[in-house]
Design a protein around this motif. Structure first.
Motif, PDB file in Angstrom:
ATOM      1  N   ASP A  15      27.328   4.955  50.436  1.00 15.76           N
ATOM      2  CA  ASP A  15      27.590   5.493  49.005  1.00 15.76           C
ATOM      3  C   ASP A  15      26.637   6.655  48.607  1.00 15.76           C
ATOM      4  OD1 ASP A  15      25.567   3.448  48.930  1.00 15.76           O
ATOM      5  OD2 ASP A  15      25.384   3.396  46.801  1.00 15.76           O
ATOM      6  N   VAL A  16      25.296   6.654  49.373  1.00 20.54           N
ATOM      7  CA  VAL A  16      24.286   7.824  48.868  1.00 20.54           C
ATOM      8  C   VAL A  16      24.797   9.243  49.397  1.00 20.54           C
ATOM      9  CG1 VAL A  16      21.998   8.344  49.524  1.00 20.54           C
ATOM     10  CG2 VAL A  16      22.574   6.120  49.478  1.00 20.54           C
ATOM     11  N   VAL A  17      24.652   9.968  48.300  1.00 27.61           N
ATOM     12  CA  VAL A  17      25.268  11.100  48.603  1.00 27.61           C
ATOM     13  C   VAL A  17      24.318  12.395  48.706  1.00 27.61           C
ATOM     14  CG1 VAL A  17      27.450  10.702  47.231  1.00 27.61           C
ATOM     15  CG2 VAL A  17      25.548  11.383  46.016  1.00 27.61           C
ATOM     16  N   GLN A  18      22.992  11.966  48.170  1.00 28.17           N
ATOM     17  CA  GLN A  18      21.881  13.113  48.241  1.00 28.17           C
ATOM     18  C   GLN A  18      20.717  12.464  48.699  1.00 28.17           C
ATOM     19  OE1 GLN A  18      22.185  14.740  44.446  1.00 28.17           O
ATOM     20  NE2 GLN A  18      20.794  13.181  43.565  1.00 28.17           N
ATOM     21  N   PHE A  19      19.579  13.294  48.869  1.00 24.72           N
ATOM     22  CA  PHE A  19      18.080  12.840  49.355  1.00 24.72           C
ATOM     23  C   PHE A  19      17.324  13.716  48.945  1.00 24.72           C
ATOM     24  CE2 PHE A  19      21.290  11.386  52.583  1.00 24.72           C
ATOM     25  CZ  PHE A  19      20.924   9.906  52.656  1.00 24.72           C
ATOM     26  N   GLU A  20      16.170  12.980  48.144  1.00 23.83           N
ATOM     27  CA  GLU A  20      14.969  13.718  47.771  1.00 23.83           C
ATOM     28  C   GLU A  20      13.873  13.792  49.050  1.00 23.83           C
ATOM     29  OE1 GLU A  20      15.290  13.162  43.063  1.00 23.83           O
ATOM     30  OE2 GLU A  20      13.631  11.928  43.991  1.00 23.83           O
ATOM     31  N   THR A  21      13.596  14.877  49.437  1.00 24.17           N
ATOM     32  CA  THR A  21      12.688  14.950  50.406  1.00 24.17           C
ATOM     33  C   THR A  21      11.492  15.793  50.035  1.00 24.17           C
ATOM     34  OG1 THR A  21      12.477  15.692  52.645  1.00 24.17           O
ATOM     35  CG2 THR A  21      13.918  17.198  51.405  1.00 24.17           C
ATOM     36  N   PHE A  22      10.238  15.350  50.075  1.00 21.17           N
ATOM     37  CA  PHE A  22       9.079  15.845  49.717  1.00 21.17           C
ATOM     38  C   PHE A  22       7.696  15.552  50.430  1.00 21.17           C
ATOM     39  CE2 PHE A  22       9.884  11.668  48.107  1.00 21.17           C
ATOM     40  CZ  PHE A  22       8.635  11.074  48.337  1.00 21.17           C
ATOM     41  N   LEU A  23       7.039  16.569  50.493  1.00 21.54           N
ATOM     42  CA  LEU A  23       5.421  16.187  50.846  1.00 21.54           C
ATOM     43  C   LEU A  23       4.478  16.144  49.340  1.00 21.54           C
ATOM     44  CD1 LEU A  23       3.975  19.019  50.740  1.00 21.54           C
ATOM     45  CD2 LEU A  23       5.021  19.752  52.597  1.00 21.54           C
ATOM     46  N   THR A  24       3.493  15.675  49.855  1.00 22.29           N
ATOM     47  CA  THR A  24       2.360  15.458  48.764  1.00 22.29           C
ATOM     48  C   THR A  24       1.284  16.415  48.884  1.00 22.29           C
ATOM     49  OG1 THR A  24       2.874  13.218  48.660  1.00 22.29           O
ATOM     50  CG2 THR A  24       0.780  13.783  47.802  1.00 22.29           C
ATOM     51  N   ASP A  25       1.013  17.228  47.884  1.00 25.41           N
ATOM     52  CA  ASP A  25       0.006  18.306  47.822  1.00 25.41           C
ATOM     53  C   ASP A  25      -1.292  17.617  47.679  1.00 25.41           C
ATOM     54  OD1 ASP A  25      -0.117  18.076  45.250  1.00 25.41           O
ATOM     55  OD2 ASP A  25       0.638  19.936  44.719  1.00 25.41           O
ATOM     56  N   SER A  26      -2.302  18.420  47.727  1.00 26.99           N
ATOM     57  CA  SER A  26      -3.615  17.966  47.534  1.00 26.99           C
ATOM     58  C   SER A  26      -4.021  17.450  46.320  1.00 26.99           C
ATOM     59  CB  SER A  26      -4.690  19.187  47.786  1.00 26.99           C
ATOM     60  OG  SER A  26      -4.777  19.639  49.129  1.00 26.99           O
ATOM     61  N   SER A  27      -3.180  18.013  45.184  1.00 25.64           N
ATOM     62  CA  SER A  27      -3.410  17.086  43.945  1.00 25.64           C
ATOM     63  C   SER A  27      -2.732  15.997  43.593  1.00 25.64           C
ATOM     64  CB  SER A  27      -3.021  18.100  42.703  1.00 25.64           C
ATOM     65  OG  SER A  27      -3.781  19.307  42.661  1.00 25.64           O
TER      66      SER A  27
END
Length: 458
Positions: A22-34
């Motif tokens: 059922d999953v239609v999308q994905f949030e993909t991210f990195l974490t910055d220095s803050s």
């Protein structure tokens, strides 16, 4: 040589897609220095490609201040033509984001240079380098991240005000009331959803307590034998708490000090060194800890003042640090004593470890963990000796010596040979350049408080 052992392979994505049709999308991210997550949304059909080839993101994404503005002085904007860096999914971080109305997955990215080496400005790689140095010394860190946060009234937060929440049963949070079970019952719908979401995401959320102040909570994450994974847990946990809070009409904040009159929120790092077979090297019957433990403590004491900019990265961070606040004023340690910044925990000898109690809840977990492990390794390699353990009230015995204000902490960190050597000279420079620019921008703003104090009287 870059360690790619934490990069996920295609099978992880394929297994997830089969199990979650059922999953239609994905949030993909990195974490910055803050400590801010930045990335993009992918459609379902794009997930296999992201796991097979990675996804490009501009290098300037790692040079932003906490408000998302470029810090050109890092050299990662126009000097590079804001060129792309390939970002790869981190193993074990692909989960659902159950607070989203649209069926959504999420996963963590980490950034690589064009030659395939880990990006020097990526805080996750800074931690990976420190962990590799520990392994080279025959020390294998185990770690857990413990985070405090405030639950706030969502409508007031949207208006820029911090107001304690009102529970679904109509009872408003307003007073100090530490460890009150009734608070947990009052907010059970929210907390039940948090635990369900954590179980679904494979996050090891354990003990839940109502903290000292109205709306302040803490949930302990179980330790990991991999500090990188422990910090990934913390990043996913913060997103989860914020997402579920919003779903229930609240706002969750990990600000270090959202209320002047109430307690601040901290990040407590639980750490130990093990051998290659996983045996705890801090274990022992000695009343004041074994020699390795004492060396590690001494390293943390010796490097604490110059590391404060990493532990307390924002202007608001420094509002926590005052006597009798459960936040430190100077380097010290003790056995099972929360009035000091380095606490050796009680319990069976085989569980003995350090609880580092300096960081605010706003600290970047990767940066904070890297700095703590680096300090411990420094003490071990130089065979440093710690101060005498505090007995009784540490605040009555410790001379205030840590930087009390943001600009002072940044100056101490900029002069630190230790931070450059352990975190990497390029990473230390990028982090401090961003924070120095942020500091200048923060104090350049004229606030309502300026007018209230000075408009008619100056």
């Amino acid at each position: 040589m870059t360690d790619n052992s934490f990069i996920a392979d295609l099978s992880e994505a394929e297994d997830f897609l089969k199990a979650n049709p059922d999953v239609v999308q994905f949030e993909t991210f990195l974490t910055d220095s803050s400590g801010v997550q930045r990335g993009k949304i992918l459609r379902r059909s794009e997930l296999p490609g992201a796991y097979k080839h990675g996804r490009p993101l501009p290098c300037s994404i790692l040079s932003l201040d906490i408000k998302g503005a470029d810090v050109e002085e890092t050299g990662l904007v126009w000097d590079e033509g804001d060129s792309d860096r390939m970002c790869r999914p981190v193993k074990g971080t692909l989960t659902r984001a159950p607070w989203k109305a649209t069926p959504t997955g999420q996963f963590i990215l980490t950034s690589y240079e064009k030659d395939g080496s880990g990006s020097l400005a990526d805080p996750r790689h800074a931690l990976a380098r420190v962990v590799a140095d520990c392994h080279a010394a025959g020390l294998y860190p185990a770690a857990a991240v413990e985070l405090e946060f405030y639950l706030l009234d969502g409508k007031a937060a949207a208006e820029g005000r911090a107001v304690p929440p009102t529970a679904p049963n109509g009872f408003a949070q307003s007073e100090f009331q530490a460890y009150l079970l009734q608070d947990l019952s009052d907010f059970a719908p929210f907390l039940d959803d948090v635990y369900r979401a954590a179980d679904g995401a494979g996050l090891p959320a354990r003990t839940l307590i109502s903290e000292y102040s109205p709306g302040q909570l803490e949930i302990v994450l179980e330790h990991r034998t991999d500090p990188l994974r422990a910090c990934d847990d913390a990043i996913l946990w913060k997103r989860l708490v914020k997402g579920v809070a919003e779903k229930h009409g609240y706002a969750a904040t990990f600000m270090a000090k959202p209320f002047a009159e109430f307690a601040g929120s901290g990040t407590h790092l639980h750490v130990s060194f093990c051998d290659a077979d996983g045996r705890n090297l801090f274990a022992g019957e000695e009343p004041d800890g074994n020699l390795l433990l004492r060396h590690a403590i001494a390293g943390l004491e010796a490097t604490m003042a110059e590391s404060m900019a990493m532990f307390a990265p924002n202007a608001n961070s420094y509002r926590r640090f005052k006597p009798n606040s459960y936040a430190p004023v100077g380097p010290a340690w003790a056995i099972d004593n929360r009035s000091v910044p380095i606490r050796v925990t009680a319990g069976p000898p085989q569980t003995r470890h350090l609880e580092h109690r300096v960081c605010g809840a706003d600290a970047n977990p990767y940066v904070a963990m890297a700095t703590v492990l680096a300090g411990m390794l420094e003490g071990v390699e130089q065979k440093l000796e710690p101060s005498k353990p505090i007995v009784g009230n540490g605040y009555a015995q410790i001379a205030p010596s840590l930087p009390r204000f943001w600009p002072d902490a940044l100056r101490r960190a900029r002069a630190s040979e230790f931070l450059k050597r352990r975190l990497g000279e390029r990473y230390a420079d990028v982090f401090l350049t961003i924070k120095e620019a942020e500091c200048d921008r923060f104090f350049a703003e004229v606030s309502d408080r300026d007018f209230h104090w000075y408009l008619r009287l100056a």
